[in-house]
Design an enzyme around this catalytic site. Structure first.
Site, PDB file in Angstrom:
ATOM      1  N   HIS A  53      15.110  32.346   7.057  1.00 25.91           N
ATOM      2  CA  HIS A  53      14.634  31.353   8.444  1.00 25.91           C
ATOM      3  C   HIS A  53      15.243  30.528   9.050  1.00 25.91           C
ATOM      4  O   HIS A  53      16.795  30.188   8.101  1.00 25.91           O
ATOM      5  CB  HIS A  53      12.767  30.429   7.761  1.00 25.91           C
ATOM      6  N   ASP A 110      15.034  20.728  13.795  1.00 22.55           N
ATOM      7  CA  ASP A 110      12.721  20.496  13.178  1.00 22.55           C
ATOM      8  C   ASP A 110      12.598  19.521  12.175  1.00 22.55           C
ATOM      9  O   ASP A 110      13.526  18.740  12.285  1.00 22.55           O
ATOM     10  CB  ASP A 110      13.353  22.139  12.395  1.00 22.55           C
ATOM     11  N   GLU A 165      10.412  30.856  10.323  1.00 24.68           N
ATOM     12  CA  GLU A 165       9.669  31.782   8.818  1.00 24.68           C
ATOM     13  C   GLU A 165       9.630  32.966   9.563  1.00 24.68           C
ATOM     14  O   GLU A 165       9.524  33.169  10.816  1.00 24.68           O
ATOM     15  CB  GLU A 165       8.703  31.207   8.023  1.00 24.68           C
ATOM     16  N   ASN A 225      15.363  33.011   3.314  1.00 27.09           N
ATOM     17  CA  ASN A 225      13.887  34.382   3.305  1.00 27.09           C
ATOM     18  C   ASN A 225      14.270  34.631   4.491  1.00 27.09           C
ATOM     19  O   ASN A 225      13.889  34.855   5.228  1.00 27.09           O
ATOM     20  CB  ASN A 225      13.042  34.101   3.271  1.00 27.09           C
TER      21      ASN A 225
HETATM   22  C1  GLP Z   1      15.839  24.013   5.399  1.00 30.40           C
HETATM   23  C2  GLP Z   1      15.343  23.179   7.026  1.00 30.40           C
HETATM   24  C3  GLP Z   1      16.707  24.488   7.443  1.00 30.40           C
HETATM   25  C4  GLP Z   1      17.759  24.594   6.394  1.00 30.40           C
HETATM   26  C5  GLP Z   1      17.619  25.475   5.252  1.00 30.40           C
HETATM   27  C6  GLP Z   1      18.860  25.751   4.461  1.00 30.40           C
HETATM   28  O1  GLP Z   1      14.306  24.419   5.273  1.00 30.40           O
HETATM   29  N1  GLP Z   1      14.572  23.243   7.541  1.00 30.40           N
HETATM   30  O2  GLP Z   1      17.237  23.854   8.431  1.00 30.40           O
HETATM   31  O3  GLP Z   1      18.687  24.367   7.027  1.00 30.40           O
HETATM   32  O4  GLP Z   1      16.014  25.032   4.907  1.00 30.40           O
HETATM   33  O5  GLP Z   1      18.211  24.755   3.449  1.00 30.40           O
HETATM   34  P1  GLP Z   1      19.768  24.382   2.354  1.00 30.40           P
HETATM   35  O6  GLP Z   1      21.179  24.441   3.562  1.00 30.40           O
HETATM   36  O7  GLP Z   1      19.507  23.286   1.676  1.00 30.40           O
HETATM   37  O8  GLP Z   1      19.760  26.084   2.182  1.00 30.40           O
END
Ligand code: GLP
Length: 244
Positions: free
Chosen positions: A140, A71, A145, A138
């Site tokens: 995702h 992404d 989302e 959430n």
């Molecule tokens: C972000 C990314 C995801 C990531 C997620 C969790 O928004 N787009 O690819 O896995 O949120 O992030 P974290 O590891 O900081 O909790």
């Protein structure tokens, strides 16, 4: 719908990064030229450090890895430090020696054409061998989302305010977080040969419980991972709601 049970590898929090790195390395080193998508976020940072410290010398392996964007933010210039492809370059790609990179063109004039280009590239060069994912609070995965269709393919999406808030800390405020992003779709991710979901910390315990034990629903995008085999969840005990 078959409810495949993911393999769960529970770890103590101090072992999380090494356990995840070893599991990912096992796959990377066993597959010829693995097409590999990697996540940003805070969860994988120590995993990348461990991959570099334990296996960084193995340039024979890293040189064959084909990195694929999971992404990325939309609308940024190629050299913008916020781009996930540049973040990952700093954390793992440059130092490991992964030079084969297929990334989103964040600044593409025609986003629909850009997403079609990416899907076509994957169709021509896939299957995706390894997808490593973090988990949003959430539910995702990548930037799919809640409400994303399990049939979704690569596309541009608006970011939820919850996700933008969560990303704000990295870039000095929510104003610095783009409002749109490119993401591989849920169907695209689910088609991968091997999927790792990395989850750490007590703040992920509620959502991880829903992902593993709740209904399989598009309201919790990560539950798509129960519709396919070959998913390994590596989670520390806090995220699994277990005593340390
Ligand atoms: C972000 C990314 C995801 C990531 C997620 C969790 O928004 N787009 O690819 O896995 O949120 O992030 P974290 O590891 O900081 O909790």
């Amino acid at each position: 719908m078959t409810d495949f049970k993911p393999t769960i590898i529970p770890t103590a929090s101090e072992d999380f990064a090494a356990t995840a790195a070893d599991a990912i390395w096992d796959k990377i080193s066993q597959i010829h030229s693995p097409l590999t998508a990697l996540p940003t976020g805070s969860t994988p940072l120590d995993v990348y450090k461990h991959l570099l410290s334990a296996y960084g010398e193995r340039k024979d392996v890293w040189g064959q890895v084909r990195y694929l964007s999971l992404d990325d933010y939309a609308g940024l210039e190629d050299d913008d430090e916020r781009l996930f492809q540049n973040w990952l370059a700093r954390e793992i790609l440059d130092d490991s020696g992964i030079t084969h990179r297929t990334t989103f063109n964040s600044n593409a004039a025609d986003p629909a054409q850009e997403t079609a280009r990416m899907e076509q590239w994957i169709a021509d060069n896939g299957p995706i061998d390894i997808v490593v994912l973090g988990l949003g609070t959430n539910g995702h995965i990548a930037f799919n989302e809640p409400g994303s269709s399990f049939e979704s393919t690569t596309r541009i999406v608006p970011l939820s305010s919850e996700t933008r808030e969560a990303n704000a800390a990295y870039w000095g405020g929510i104003d610095q977080v783009p409002t749109q992003a490119y993401t591989l779709g849920l169907k695209t991710l689910a088609s991968a040969q091997h999927i790792f979901l990395l989850v750490s910390g007590a703040h992920k315990a509620d959502i991880l419980d829903k992902v593993l034990n709740g209904p399989i629903t598009e309201d919790v995008p990560a539950t798509v991972l129960r519709t396919v085999p070959n998913v390994t969840v590596i989670a520390d005990k806090a995220a699994l709601g277990l005593k340390p």
